[in-house]
Motif scaffolding. Structure first.
Motif, PDB file in Angstrom:
ATOM      1  N   ASP A 288       0.690  -1.152   0.168  1.00  0.00           N
ATOM      2  CA  ASP A 288      -0.051  -0.005   0.028  1.00  0.00           C
ATOM      3  C   ASP A 288       0.667   1.158  -0.019  1.00  0.00           C
ATOM      4  N   LYS A 289       2.084   1.176   0.191  1.00  0.00           N
ATOM      5  CA  LYS A 289       2.858   2.304   0.257  1.00  0.00           C
ATOM      6  C   LYS A 289       3.501   2.665  -0.989  1.00  0.00           C
ATOM      7  N   PHE A 290       3.214   1.960  -2.012  1.00  0.00           N
ATOM      8  CA  PHE A 290       3.552   2.351  -3.340  1.00  0.00           C
ATOM      9  C   PHE A 290       2.075   2.714  -4.129  1.00  0.00           C
ATOM     10  N   HIS A 291       1.626   3.659  -3.526  1.00  0.00           N
ATOM     11  CA  HIS A 291       0.431   4.060  -4.006  1.00  0.00           C
ATOM     12  C   HIS A 291       0.257   4.629  -5.608  1.00  0.00           C
ATOM     13  N   TYR A 292       1.300   5.173  -5.887  1.00  0.00           N
ATOM     14  CA  TYR A 292       1.394   5.675  -7.339  1.00  0.00           C
ATOM     15  C   TYR A 292       2.004   4.637  -8.263  1.00  0.00           C
ATOM     16  N   LEU A 293       2.019   3.364  -7.702  1.00  0.00           N
ATOM     17  CA  LEU A 293       2.729   2.405  -8.703  1.00  0.00           C
ATOM     18  C   LEU A 293       1.485   1.933  -9.866  1.00  0.00           C
ATOM     19  N   LYS A 294       0.172   2.127  -9.345  1.00  0.00           N
ATOM     20  CA  LYS A 294      -0.812   1.935 -10.456  1.00  0.00           C
ATOM     21  C   LYS A 294      -0.700   2.978 -11.536  1.00  0.00           C
ATOM     22  N   VAL A 295      -0.537   4.283 -11.166  1.00  0.00           N
ATOM     23  CA  VAL A 295      -0.283   5.239 -12.055  1.00  0.00           C
ATOM     24  C   VAL A 295       0.727   4.841 -13.049  1.00  0.00           C
ATOM     25  N   GLY A 296       1.768   4.298 -12.412  1.00  0.00           N
ATOM     26  CA  GLY A 296       2.945   4.046 -13.227  1.00  0.00           C
ATOM     27  C   GLY A 296       2.628   3.040 -14.391  1.00  0.00           C
ATOM     28  N   LEU A 297       2.084   1.775 -13.942  1.00  0.00           N
ATOM     29  CA  LEU A 297       1.532   0.832 -14.599  1.00  0.00           C
ATOM     30  C   LEU A 297       0.677   1.049 -15.732  1.00  0.00           C
ATOM     31  N   ALA A 298      -0.318   2.236 -15.382  1.00  0.00           N
ATOM     32  CA  ALA A 298      -1.137   2.760 -16.567  1.00  0.00           C
ATOM     33  C   ALA A 298      -0.477   3.175 -17.408  1.00  0.00           C
ATOM     34  N   PHE A 299       0.539   4.068 -17.114  1.00  0.00           N
ATOM     35  CA  PHE A 299       1.289   4.795 -18.336  1.00  0.00           C
ATOM     36  C   PHE A 299       2.424   3.714 -19.038  1.00  0.00           C
ATOM     37  N   LEU A 300       2.689   2.712 -18.377  1.00  0.00           N
ATOM     38  CA  LEU A 300       3.569   1.521 -18.992  1.00  0.00           C
ATOM     39  C   LEU A 300       2.488   1.075 -19.806  1.00  0.00           C
ATOM     40  N   LEU A 301       1.346   0.645 -19.780  1.00  0.00           N
ATOM     41  CA  LEU A 301       0.389   0.040 -20.668  1.00  0.00           C
ATOM     42  C   LEU A 301       0.137   1.023 -21.908  1.00  0.00           C
ATOM     43  N   ILE A 302       0.163   2.331 -21.580  1.00  0.00           N
ATOM     44  CA  ILE A 302      -0.078   3.186 -22.427  1.00  0.00           C
ATOM     45  C   ILE A 302       0.741   3.161 -23.446  1.00  0.00           C
ATOM     46  N   PHE A 303       2.116   3.560 -22.927  1.00  0.00           N
ATOM     47  CA  PHE A 303       3.364   3.525 -23.772  1.00  0.00           C
ATOM     48  C   PHE A 303       3.385   2.228 -24.846  1.00  0.00           C
ATOM     49  N   ILE A 304       3.352   1.042 -24.045  1.00  0.00           N
ATOM     50  CA  ILE A 304       3.528  -0.271 -24.758  1.00  0.00           C
ATOM     51  C   ILE A 304       2.576  -0.266 -25.840  1.00  0.00           C
ATOM     52  N   GLY A 305       1.338   0.000 -25.662  1.00  0.00           N
ATOM     53  CA  GLY A 305       0.233   0.005 -26.649  1.00  0.00           C
ATOM     54  C   GLY A 305       0.573   0.795 -27.783  1.00  0.00           C
ATOM     55  N   GLY A 318      14.130   5.369 -35.963  1.00  0.00           N
ATOM     56  CA  GLY A 318      15.252   4.705 -35.174  1.00  0.00           C
ATOM     57  C   GLY A 318      15.304   4.142 -33.869  1.00  0.00           C
ATOM     58  N   PHE A 319      14.026   4.126 -33.414  1.00  0.00           N
ATOM     59  CA  PHE A 319      13.822   3.430 -32.000  1.00  0.00           C
ATOM     60  C   PHE A 319      14.082   2.150 -31.842  1.00  0.00           C
ATOM     61  N   GLN A 320      14.729   1.899 -30.524  1.00  0.00           N
ATOM     62  CA  GLN A 320      15.228   0.383 -30.607  1.00  0.00           C
ATOM     63  C   GLN A 320      14.881  -0.117 -29.400  1.00  0.00           C
ATOM     64  N   THR A 321      14.731  -1.635 -29.265  1.00  0.00           N
ATOM     65  CA  THR A 321      14.276  -1.974 -27.819  1.00  0.00           C
ATOM     66  C   THR A 321      14.876  -1.444 -26.535  1.00  0.00           C
ATOM     67  N   VAL A 322      16.305  -1.085 -26.765  1.00  0.00           N
ATOM     68  CA  VAL A 322      17.029  -0.489 -25.624  1.00  0.00           C
ATOM     69  C   VAL A 322      16.367   0.689 -25.067  1.00  0.00           C
ATOM     70  N   HIS A 323      15.718   1.441 -26.143  1.00  0.00           N
ATOM     71  CA  HIS A 323      15.117   2.729 -25.654  1.00  0.00           C
ATOM     72  C   HIS A 323      13.768   2.346 -24.979  1.00  0.00           C
ATOM     73  N   SER A 324      12.950   1.355 -25.455  1.00  0.00           N
ATOM     74  CA  SER A 324      12.085   0.892 -24.538  1.00  0.00           C
ATOM     75  C   SER A 324      12.449   0.693 -23.207  1.00  0.00           C
ATOM     76  N   LEU A 325      13.410  -0.215 -23.006  1.00  0.00           N
ATOM     77  CA  LEU A 325      13.856  -0.653 -21.846  1.00  0.00           C
ATOM     78  C   LEU A 325      14.066   0.606 -20.914  1.00  0.00           C
ATOM     79  N   SER A 330      12.239   3.937 -16.540  1.00  0.00           N
ATOM     80  CA  SER A 330      12.185   5.375 -15.855  1.00  0.00           C
ATOM     81  C   SER A 330      10.623   5.431 -15.286  1.00  0.00           C
ATOM     82  N   ILE A 331       9.788   4.885 -16.126  1.00  0.00           N
ATOM     83  CA  ILE A 331       8.384   4.912 -15.373  1.00  0.00           C
ATOM     84  C   ILE A 331       8.210   4.247 -14.354  1.00  0.00           C
TER      85      ILE A 331
END
Length: 348
Positions: A288-305, A318-325, A330-331
């Motif tokens: 419960d202490k990581f209450h912003y983690l769901k926000v981070g996961l939401a942005f993670l899914l939006i970025f991946i999609g 020129g976007f590479q897999t390492v850039h995604s990583l 960072s998120i």
């Protein structure tokens, strides 16, 4: 194909041995897993996951028996690897291919491991709602992971077959992930609840099988007057499997945004799932202490999609897999740091 089967078979044998040792060492005593034991288990699984990434970096070409330019080009085209090989240097080209495999694997591993955190929120809620004592958590989670491995294996290779036959399905996956991410963000503050009596899995089990509301130690089944009954321990295991199936609908397409090689998807997915159990015991009391983690996961899914929807344009850019990583890590780091720097205010 023989090389793929050897790689895959060796991986499965290793996983089965590790789970057998795990189940034998920890589940027979039916004791709560301590924070120290969870930390050691987590470190061991992360070590194995990283070591496997090193194996791919050194011998990744052996997975698909890549030893000449013809085979290398065939596999690169088949799995849509964003690689520009040097036609005059086979060794350097194979090394570049191996490096790409290892980065794709590690990126997929991080994505799945991160998305697993949302699964932990639900697991904590399920165990609490079904009144399962903490000392039985480990046994349920180990058997749950065995089921998850089987289900995800089917999901991954069916997904790979669909992508190979219908390339446009990547856009469907991408749109779905963007929608899921937006939905997760919109419902980030919503309190999740589980009603054990009215859960669809419990209703199904109660309709077709004998069910008892009483626990019988750490047993999944209770025999009374010659009749076998499901205990709440087995019911919560079924619900966890059902829940993982729902999570797989998000997480597996997410990894296909990183790599189209089904074996790399499988390896990264399974190592993350195996680490989920130990991560659960690490975070169960502080999640419960990581209450912003769901926000981070939401942005993670939006970025991946979005990456899946725009993959052709991004590759030209020129976007590479390492850039995604880098973006994914960072998120996650920002959401964790934000949770610690700006703690959740206690309700009065």
């Amino acid at each position: 194909m023989s090389h793929e089967l050897l790689f895959f078979g060796g991986f499965i044998i290793f996983i089965v041995l590790m789970l057998a040792i795990d189940l034998g060492l920890f589940s027979k005593s039916d004791k709560p897993v301590s924070f120290k034991a969870a930390a050691i288990m987590s470190a061991v699984w992360v070590f194995f996951a990283l070591a496997f990434g090193l194996v791919l970096y050194i011998w990744g070409n052996e997975l698909h028996n890549v030893h000449d330019f013809a085979r290398l080009k065939e596999i690169i085209a088949k799995h849509y690897h964003n690689i520009r090989i040097n036609e005059n240097d086979l060794a350097a080209s194979i090394q570049l291919y191996n490096k790409t495999l290892s980065i794709e694997y590690l990126t997929g591993y991080v994505v799945e491991y991160a998305l697993s955190v949302d699964n932990i929120f639900v697991m904590v809620l399920l165990f609490s709602s079904f009144g399962i004592p903490e000392k039985y958590y480990h046994k349920v989670l180990v058997w749950g992971i065995i089921g998850a491995i089987i289900l995800r294996c089917i999901f991954i290779f069916v997904g790979a077959a669909l992508i190979a036959k219908f390339g446009w399905i990547l856009y469907v996956f991408g749109a779905f992930l963007v929608y899921t991410g937006i939905n997760m963000y919109m419902n980030r503050n919503k309190e999740e609840e589980v009603d054990p009596q009215n859960h669809p899995v419990v209703k199904f089990a109660s309709k077709y099988f004998k069910v008892t509301p009483r626990l019988d130690g750490g047993r999944f089944f209770h025999i009374e007057n010659g009749v076998r009954y499901m205990t709440p321990l087995f019911l919560v295991l079924l619900v966890i499997e059902f829940t993982d199936l729902i999570f797989a609908v998000d997480s597996i397409p997410a990894i296909f945004s990183v790599t189209k090689d089904p074996y790399i998807v499988f390896f990264s997915n399974i190592f993350a799932v195996l680490g989920l159990r130990s991560m659960f015991f690490l975070l169960v009391n502080i999640i419960d202490k990581f209450h912003y983690l769901k926000v981070g996961l939401a942005f993670l899914l939006i970025f991946i999609g979005a990456k899946m929807l725009l993959h052709s344009w991004l590759e030209e850019f020129g976007f590479q897999t390492v850039h995604s990583l880098i973006i994914i890590i960072s998120i996650l780091v920002i959401s964790i740091v934000a949770s610690l720097v700006f703690p959740k205010k206690e309700k009065v």
